[in-house]
Scaffold this motif. Structure first.
Motif, short mmCIF file in Angstrom:
data_model
loop_
_atom_site.label_atom_id
_atom_site.label_comp_id
_atom_site.label_asym_id
_atom_site.label_seq_id
_atom_site.Cartn_x
_atom_site.Cartn_y
_atom_site.Cartn_z
N THR A 1 156.39 16.58 -14.73
CA THR A 1 155.97 17.96 -14.57
C THR A 1 156.76 18.86 -15.53
O THR A 1 157.82 18.46 -16.03
CB THR A 1 156.20 18.44 -13.13
OG1 THR A 1 157.61 18.44 -12.86
CG2 THR A 1 155.49 17.53 -12.13
N PRO A 2 156.29 20.07 -15.80
CA PRO A 2 157.01 20.98 -16.71
C PRO A 2 158.44 21.28 -16.29
O PRO A 2 159.28 21.61 -17.14
CB PRO A 2 156.15 22.24 -16.68
CG PRO A 2 154.77 21.74 -16.41
CD PRO A 2 154.96 20.60 -15.44
N ASN A 3 158.75 21.15 -14.98
CA ASN A 3 160.13 21.39 -14.54
C ASN A 3 160.92 20.09 -14.41
O ASN A 3 161.96 20.04 -13.76
CB ASN A 3 160.16 22.18 -13.23
CG ASN A 3 159.43 21.48 -12.09
OD1 ASN A 3 158.67 20.53 -12.32
ND2 ASN A 3 159.65 21.93 -10.88
N GLY A 4 160.42 19.01 -15.03
CA GLY A 4 161.23 17.81 -15.21
C GLY A 4 161.17 16.78 -14.11
O GLY A 4 162.02 15.87 -14.08
N LYS A 5 160.19 16.83 -13.21
CA LYS A 5 160.07 15.84 -12.15
C LYS A 5 159.09 14.74 -12.60
O LYS A 5 157.92 15.01 -12.84
CB LYS A 5 159.60 16.49 -10.85
CG LYS A 5 160.60 17.49 -10.29
CD LYS A 5 160.15 18.04 -8.95
CE LYS A 5 161.15 19.07 -8.42
NZ LYS A 5 162.49 18.48 -8.17
N THR A 6 159.60 13.52 -12.67
CA THR A 6 158.77 12.38 -13.06
C THR A 6 158.35 11.61 -11.81
O THR A 6 159.19 11.30 -10.95
CB THR A 6 159.53 11.45 -14.02
OG1 THR A 6 159.88 12.19 -15.20
CG2 THR A 6 158.67 10.25 -14.42
N TYR A 7 157.07 11.31 -11.72
CA TYR A 7 156.55 10.65 -10.50
C TYR A 7 155.31 9.86 -10.84
O TYR A 7 154.73 9.98 -11.93
CB TYR A 7 156.24 11.70 -9.43
CG TYR A 7 154.99 12.51 -9.69
CD1 TYR A 7 153.81 12.26 -9.00
CD2 TYR A 7 154.96 13.51 -10.67
CE1 TYR A 7 152.66 13.00 -9.25
CE2 TYR A 7 153.83 14.24 -10.93
CZ TYR A 7 152.67 13.98 -10.21
OH TYR A 7 151.52 14.69 -10.47
N ILE B 1 155.52 18.39 -4.63
CA ILE B 1 154.14 18.84 -4.41
C ILE B 1 153.93 20.21 -5.04
O ILE B 1 152.90 20.47 -5.67
CB ILE B 1 153.81 18.87 -2.90
CG1 ILE B 1 153.91 17.47 -2.30
CG2 ILE B 1 152.41 19.45 -2.66
CD1 ILE B 1 153.85 17.44 -0.79
N ALA B 2 154.90 21.10 -4.88
CA ALA B 2 154.79 22.43 -5.49
C ALA B 2 154.77 22.33 -7.02
O ALA B 2 154.06 23.09 -7.69
CB ALA B 2 155.96 23.31 -5.04
N SER B 3 155.51 21.38 -7.58
CA SER B 3 155.50 21.18 -9.03
C SER B 3 154.13 20.69 -9.50
O SER B 3 153.62 21.13 -10.53
CB SER B 3 156.57 20.16 -9.43
OG SER B 3 157.86 20.61 -9.05
N ILE B 4 153.53 19.77 -8.74
CA ILE B 4 152.19 19.28 -9.06
C ILE B 4 151.19 20.43 -9.00
O ILE B 4 150.35 20.60 -9.89
CB ILE B 4 151.79 18.15 -8.08
CG1 ILE B 4 152.70 16.94 -8.24
CG2 ILE B 4 150.32 17.75 -8.30
CD1 ILE B 4 152.54 15.90 -7.14
N GLU B 5 151.29 21.23 -7.96
CA GLU B 5 150.34 22.32 -7.77
C GLU B 5 150.47 23.37 -8.87
O GLU B 5 149.47 23.87 -9.39
CB GLU B 5 150.58 22.97 -6.39
CG GLU B 5 149.42 23.75 -5.85
CD GLU B 5 148.36 22.87 -5.22
OE1 GLU B 5 147.80 23.26 -4.20
OE2 GLU B 5 148.08 21.78 -5.75
N ALA B 6 151.70 23.72 -9.24
CA ALA B 6 151.91 24.71 -10.30
C ALA B 6 151.37 24.19 -11.64
O ALA B 6 150.74 24.94 -12.40
CB ALA B 6 153.39 25.04 -10.42
N MET B 7 151.59 22.92 -11.91
CA MET B 7 151.13 22.32 -13.17
C MET B 7 149.60 22.25 -13.22
O MET B 7 148.99 22.56 -14.25
CB MET B 7 151.72 20.90 -13.28
CG MET B 7 151.20 20.09 -14.43
SD MET B 7 151.99 18.45 -14.52
CE MET B 7 151.45 17.71 -12.95
N ASP B 8 148.98 21.88 -12.11
CA ASP B 8 147.53 21.64 -12.10
C ASP B 8 146.73 22.91 -11.85
O ASP B 8 145.61 23.06 -12.34
CB ASP B 8 147.21 20.60 -11.01
CG ASP B 8 145.84 19.97 -11.17
OD1 ASP B 8 145.31 19.97 -12.29
OD2 ASP B 8 145.30 19.46 -10.17
N ASN B 9 147.32 23.84 -11.10
CA ASN B 9 146.60 25.03 -10.68
C ASN B 9 147.01 26.29 -11.44
O ASN B 9 146.19 27.20 -11.61
CB ASN B 9 146.82 25.24 -9.16
CG ASN B 9 146.19 26.51 -8.64
OD1 ASN B 9 146.82 27.56 -8.68
ND2 ASN B 9 144.98 26.41 -8.13
#
Length: 271
Positions: A9-15, A98-106
């Protein structure tokens, strides 16, 4: 093609992001895909599998079989509540991801909207309905109403498989509003996410599996409205359809529901 994609994600979380369809607790590969776009950059985040009408049929069949099995319909409301509470706690555990995924996708602000509103409230919604699951009771109507020697009672019962279609703007929160009450009342679910923002719904499916939900109870499909959504709305083996989105599409869903099996319909249209 793999049904998972490694994403940072843009804030550095790899999953590991699920990209397959979630049907009967399995990740399903399809030949068709949908690119999901980061709205802040216009770049493709990844490609998710797109459901065809056949995949909708498979998901509905899995949900109907799950509804008939004792490992779901044979358990108590308190046991259903345990599943919902576990999901609530898993969302809380993974809220930053989850918030990182949502911010990136939405495209919503990460902290102000994604964590503090969408994900936090989604966890609370599952916790709330976990508390209701063992308190759904009927009503006894005594002789003082009906006359001597007569009684009547109501017995609330689940209706079966519920089809659910959610919009792009509140993907994770709308998912919680629809899935949590359906499960609390003993139904099974086939949910179609928006083709614009499918990622958090697929991650949620991963949490359902971790929570130990019996197979087929929750099924998550990525797909286009014209294909998967239309077939879900008109499906004769769906007992209810719940939709949030445009008024025009809501009208089409009502038509489809009426023309198939007069299924129950809940529409939230036009914002």
């Amino acid at each position: 093609m793999s049904t998972f994609s490694k994403i940072t994600t843009p804030n550095g979380k790899t999953y590991e992001q699920p990209v397959g369809l979630f049907i009967d607790n399995e990740w399903v590969h399809t030949d068709a895909t949908i690119n999901t776009i980061n709205p802040s950059t216009g770049e493709v985040i990844c490609s998710v599998q797109a459901a065809s009408t056949k995949h909708v049929d498979d998901a509905v069949k899995a949900a109907n079989i799950a509804f008939e099995r004792d490992d779901w319909s044979g358990i108590s409301g308190a046991q259903r509540g345990d599943y919902l509470y576990k999901i609530s706690q898993l969302i809380k555990r993974d809220q930053e991801l989850i918030a990182s995924i949502e911010a990136m996708d939405n495209g919503k602000p990460y902290e102000k909207e994604c964590i503090n509103v969408d994900v936090e409230q989604a966890s609370a919604v599952f916790k709330y309905y976990a508390g209701w699951a063992d308190k759904i009771t009927g009503q006894y109507i005594g002789t003082e109403v009906l006359g001597s020697g007569r009684i009547a009672y109501t017995d609330p019962s689940p209706i079966g498989t519920v089809g659910q279609i959610i919009p792009w703007n509140f993907p994770f929160l709308m998912l919680s509003w629809k899935i949590a009450p359906a499960l609390a009342t003993g139904n099974t679910v086939v949910l179609k996410s928006s083709e614009i923002t499918p990622l958090s719904a697929l991650y949620f499916a991963k949490l359902c599996k971790e929570a130990g939900l019996p197979k087929g109870v929750v099924n998550i499909l990525s797909g286009y409205g014209r294909d998967a959504g239309a077939h879900l709305a008109s499906h004769p083996n769906i007992q209810k359809i719940a939709f949030t989105g445009s008024t025009f599409t809501g009208g089409k869903i009502m038509e489809a529901a009426a023309s198939s099996n007069l299924k129950n319909v809940t529409l939230e249209c036009g914002g």
